[in-house]
Motif scaffolding. Sequence first.
Motif, mmCIF file in Angstrom:
data_model
loop_
_atom_site.group_PDB
_atom_site.id
_atom_site.type_symbol
_atom_site.label_atom_id
_atom_site.label_comp_id
_atom_site.label_asym_id
_atom_site.label_seq_id
_atom_site.Cartn_x
_atom_site.Cartn_y
_atom_site.Cartn_z
ATOM 1 N N PHE A 1 67.427 24.362 62.918
ATOM 2 C CA PHE A 1 68.713 25.060 63.000
ATOM 3 C C PHE A 1 69.250 25.389 61.617
ATOM 4 N N PHE A 2 68.932 24.565 60.635
ATOM 5 C CA PHE A 2 69.463 24.727 59.287
ATOM 6 C C PHE A 2 68.518 25.546 58.401
ATOM 7 N N ASN A 3 67.779 26.436 59.017
ATOM 8 C CA ASN A 3 66.871 27.340 58.304
ATOM 9 C C ASN A 3 67.387 28.762 58.480
ATOM 10 N N PRO A 4 67.670 29.478 57.391
ATOM 11 C CA PRO A 4 68.268 30.816 57.519
ATOM 12 C C PRO A 4 67.416 31.795 58.317
ATOM 13 N N TYR A 5 66.080 31.628 58.287
ATOM 14 C CA TYR A 5 65.224 32.549 59.033
ATOM 15 C C TYR A 5 65.481 32.462 60.534
ATOM 16 N N ARG A 6 66.007 31.325 61.009
ATOM 17 C CA ARG A 6 66.319 31.190 62.438
ATOM 18 C C ARG A 6 67.516 32.030 62.846
ATOM 19 N N HIS A 7 68.269 32.492 61.871
ATOM 20 C CA HIS A 7 69.507 33.219 62.154
ATOM 21 C C HIS A 7 69.453 34.661 61.627
ATOM 22 N N HIS A 8 68.261 35.219 61.607
ATOM 23 C CA HIS A 8 68.032 36.617 61.193
ATOM 24 C C HIS A 8 68.392 36.870 59.727
ATOM 25 N N PHE A 9 68.216 35.853 58.898
ATOM 26 C CA PHE A 9 68.219 36.078 57.463
ATOM 27 C C PHE A 9 66.774 36.241 57.004
ATOM 28 N N VAL A 10 66.569 37.044 55.995
ATOM 29 C CA VAL A 10 65.261 37.171 55.362
ATOM 30 C C VAL A 10 65.458 37.024 53.864
ATOM 31 N N ARG A 11 64.682 36.149 53.261
ATOM 32 C CA ARG A 11 64.824 35.900 51.823
ATOM 33 C C ARG A 11 64.035 36.943 51.041
ATOM 34 N N ALA A 12 64.705 37.583 50.107
ATOM 35 C CA ALA A 12 64.088 38.621 49.281
ATOM 36 C C ALA A 12 64.191 38.238 47.816
ATOM 37 N N ALA A 13 63.198 38.648 47.057
ATOM 38 C CA ALA A 13 63.176 38.379 45.624
ATOM 39 C C ALA A 13 62.891 39.665 44.876
ATOM 40 N N VAL A 14 63.468 39.790 43.689
ATOM 41 C CA VAL A 14 63.171 40.895 42.798
ATOM 42 C C VAL A 14 62.672 40.302 41.490
ATOM 43 N N ALA A 15 61.511 40.781 41.051
ATOM 44 C CA ALA A 15 60.843 40.196 39.892
ATOM 45 C C ALA A 15 60.895 41.143 38.699
ATOM 46 N N VAL A 16 61.095 40.556 37.537
ATOM 47 C CA VAL A 16 61.008 41.288 36.271
ATOM 48 C C VAL A 16 59.984 40.548 35.408
ATOM 49 N N PRO A 17 58.706 40.951 35.484
ATOM 50 C CA PRO A 17 57.682 40.234 34.726
ATOM 51 C C PRO A 17 57.626 40.691 33.268
ATOM 52 N N GLU A 18 57.051 39.866 32.445
ATOM 53 C CA GLU A 18 56.675 40.305 31.104
ATOM 54 C C GLU A 18 55.418 41.159 31.232
ATOM 55 N N VAL A 19 55.356 42.261 30.494
ATOM 56 C CA VAL A 19 54.185 43.126 30.564
ATOM 57 C C VAL A 19 53.616 43.360 29.165
ATOM 58 N N ARG A 20 52.366 43.808 29.161
ATOM 59 C CA ARG A 20 51.753 44.344 27.951
ATOM 60 C C ARG A 20 51.330 45.771 28.263
ATOM 61 N N VAL A 21 51.671 46.671 27.366
ATOM 62 C CA VAL A 21 51.389 48.084 27.611
ATOM 63 C C VAL A 21 49.891 48.306 27.668
ATOM 64 N N ALA A 22 49.439 48.913 28.779
ATOM 65 C CA ALA A 22 48.031 49.284 28.997
ATOM 66 C C ALA A 22 47.112 48.064 29.061
ATOM 67 N N ASP A 23 47.612 46.938 29.564
ATOM 68 C CA ASP A 23 46.804 45.725 29.717
ATOM 69 C C ASP A 23 46.904 45.244 31.173
ATOM 70 N N PRO A 24 46.191 45.906 32.107
ATOM 71 C CA PRO A 24 46.318 45.558 33.532
ATOM 72 C C PRO A 24 45.963 44.117 33.852
ATOM 73 N N GLU A 25 44.987 43.551 33.147
ATOM 74 C CA GLU A 25 44.592 42.181 33.447
ATOM 75 C C GLU A 25 45.737 41.211 33.154
ATOM 76 N N PHE A 26 46.377 41.356 32.003
ATOM 77 C CA PHE A 26 47.524 40.510 31.672
ATOM 78 C C PHE A 26 48.642 40.726 32.678
ATOM 79 N N ASN A 27 48.903 41.984 32.993
ATOM 80 C CA ASN A 27 50.009 42.292 33.910
ATOM 81 C C ASN A 27 49.738 41.751 35.311
ATOM 82 N N ALA A 28 48.485 41.768 35.744
ATOM 83 C CA ALA A 28 48.146 41.187 37.045
ATOM 84 C C ALA A 28 48.431 39.687 37.045
ATOM 85 N N HIS A 29 48.082 39.019 35.947
ATOM 86 C CA HIS A 29 48.328 37.575 35.853
ATOM 87 C C HIS A 29 49.830 37.279 35.929
ATOM 88 N N GLN A 30 50.649 38.066 35.231
ATOM 89 C CA GLN A 30 52.102 37.865 35.256
ATOM 90 C C GLN A 30 52.664 38.136 36.653
#
Length: 703
Positions: free
Chosen positions: A7-36
């Motif tokens: 009962f004390f879980n928000p998903y039971r009451h039509h809440f959905v938890r959302a996240a917005v991410a701001v990763p560190e990136v390296r320009v033109a380095d897809p492998e690093f960016n995938a890891h982040q």
Amino acid sequence: MTDPNDFFNPYRHHFVRAAVAVPEVRVADPEFNAHQTITLMRRAAEEKAALVVFPELGLSAYSCEDLFHQQALLTGCREALAQVLQETAQLPLLAAVGLPLQVDGLLYNCAALLHRGRVLGVVPKTYLPNYREFYERRQFTPGEYTTREAIELGGQTVPFGPRLLFQAEDEPLLTVHLELCEDLWVPVPPSSYAALAGATVLANLSASNVTLGKDDYRRQLVANQSGRCLAAYLYSACGPGESTTDLAWDGHALIYENGTRLAESERFADQAQLVVADLDLERLAQDRLRQGTFADAVRAHREAVAAFRTVRFRLEAPARGFLPLKRPLERFPYVPADPQRRDERCREVYAIQVQGLVTRLKATGFDKVVIGVSGGLDSTQALLVCARAMDVLKLPRAHILAYSLPGFATSPRTRSQAQRLMAALGCKAHELDIRPAAERMLQAIGHPHREDKPVFDVTFENVQAGERTSHLFRLANLHGALVVGTSDLSELALGWCTYGVGDHMAHYHVNASVPKTLIQYLVRWAAATGQFGAQASQVLTEILETEISPELVPGTHDGQPGQRTEAIVGPYELTDFFLYYVLRFGYAPAKVAYLAWCAWHTKTSGAWPDIPEPQRHQYTIAEIKHWLGVFLKRFFGLSQYKRSALPNAPKVGSGGSLSPRGDWRAPSDAAATAWLARLAEIPDQEARCTQAAVDPPAATRQE
């Protein structure tokens, strides 16, 4: 629910938890960016998020410019996507990531939605900015140019195109739409049509470099789009690591819901960030249900709506066990927690009430009002409104004919407060003892009450209330005045008023759509800011400290009232909370109780900043369940016939009124059975978790 903790879980009451991410990136380095990206995805999963949104072109970095035409970079981005996709197979969430994709010899700026090792769909950017510092048309093709409905990606056949919706089969209120950066900045964003097609969560993978003042404009855009679309809006912008050859980046992440900000990142942070909030999908559905013009817009744009394709998936959200709610939640939904907003709200409430009374006086031609003053909260607020109205009309306050009408149970305290308040405000004060008239009425109808054998029943109480009302109306006739009513929204919701008498009937009401908690704060604000002078402030402070009682049954010899209103109908701080979520959103009892528990289970979660610590209350789930049952019986089963006969009164707040001509039209013969049956869904015991786990996050505190 086999486990009460569920009962004390928000998903039971039509809440959905959302996240917005701001990763560190390296320009033109897809492998690093995938890891982040993978690192932040894992953090989002640990937070029990169902959806995480990354910035535009996050796997390559946005500021690659002509490097986007290098095959090595494009191939690296596909490989990075494969890495991220493989990781999602083990994570119970949706992840929206940005990358460049070459399709049929053309390059598209894309958002890919990943889930459990599957690419649910790829959405190309519709509007490519090519002005000022932007040159996206140099590298990319607008999404509308594609003739494809699907592409091959990572060994999968994947839906492709700008008009895709993603709907959860096990949470049908969750439908996600993706757009990219500039798509939001145009006159009619793609997400507008997506919302009409059913999207409830709109996600924007953005780059958005920073310039002076741009952060405020972003907030306005996101707030307005979420409000117009009656949707949640998630916005992620590029942050640390993007090229600063010509631009700067602030990593601005935002989560809004129907115009209200739920979470925001720290701008210019030198490290990766993740902001998280619980989205109330049922609130969005209820708002769309009520706002009939939303359906009109769907019909007006039916061709655009029909062009959307829906991709379905199973969310499999973590709906078991205790999970703290992550969203701002105020204990007093009618009273803003922020001091500046509270002051603005108080000024505006007074302005609305005063304008309503002034307009009615001008329309009727009366230049006097009659009002009964008890020394309690509601009549105090109504009297303050009358004083302001006379000031606006440039009439002397002596045109307020104020009457103290002591009865059998009027205490010396409230009697004194009424007299001193009338004097402090400069109105024409009178005292009219109703006891002789009430005794004659009791004798005339054969009531068994005698001084030596008292009978304190409902007739005994209502004879007094009726005498007060009869005197006030006849005094209004005598003096050519208008009777001003005093009862508030909370009392009308609970039916805590006597039919046809002063707390129900008047020539004009001023408090009828103002709940008790807001009345309290209006009086508190008037006292604290000296709106009516020092003498009045002193009396107002005493009134605020007085026990709420109808004073119709004599009290004890030590001055304690014989009736305590909140012991009968429930604490007004709780009943106003119930009223807001029942009236404004139509929530089921279980969800109302869950939200009340989240707001009230500790002393510190959401208390007014100027309420002393000993007066800050907390309630167990069992107490909340009990008082919610009282509220439901009174609101749905006992009181509508009183509300159906209400006199005119101005609507004050967007939280709703109970006017039969406005917000609330209900049958007087309805039963509360359906609501009371749902009470069984509420457990009697608390969540089994540590205090550290149940304490709300800092974002929800109101101190």
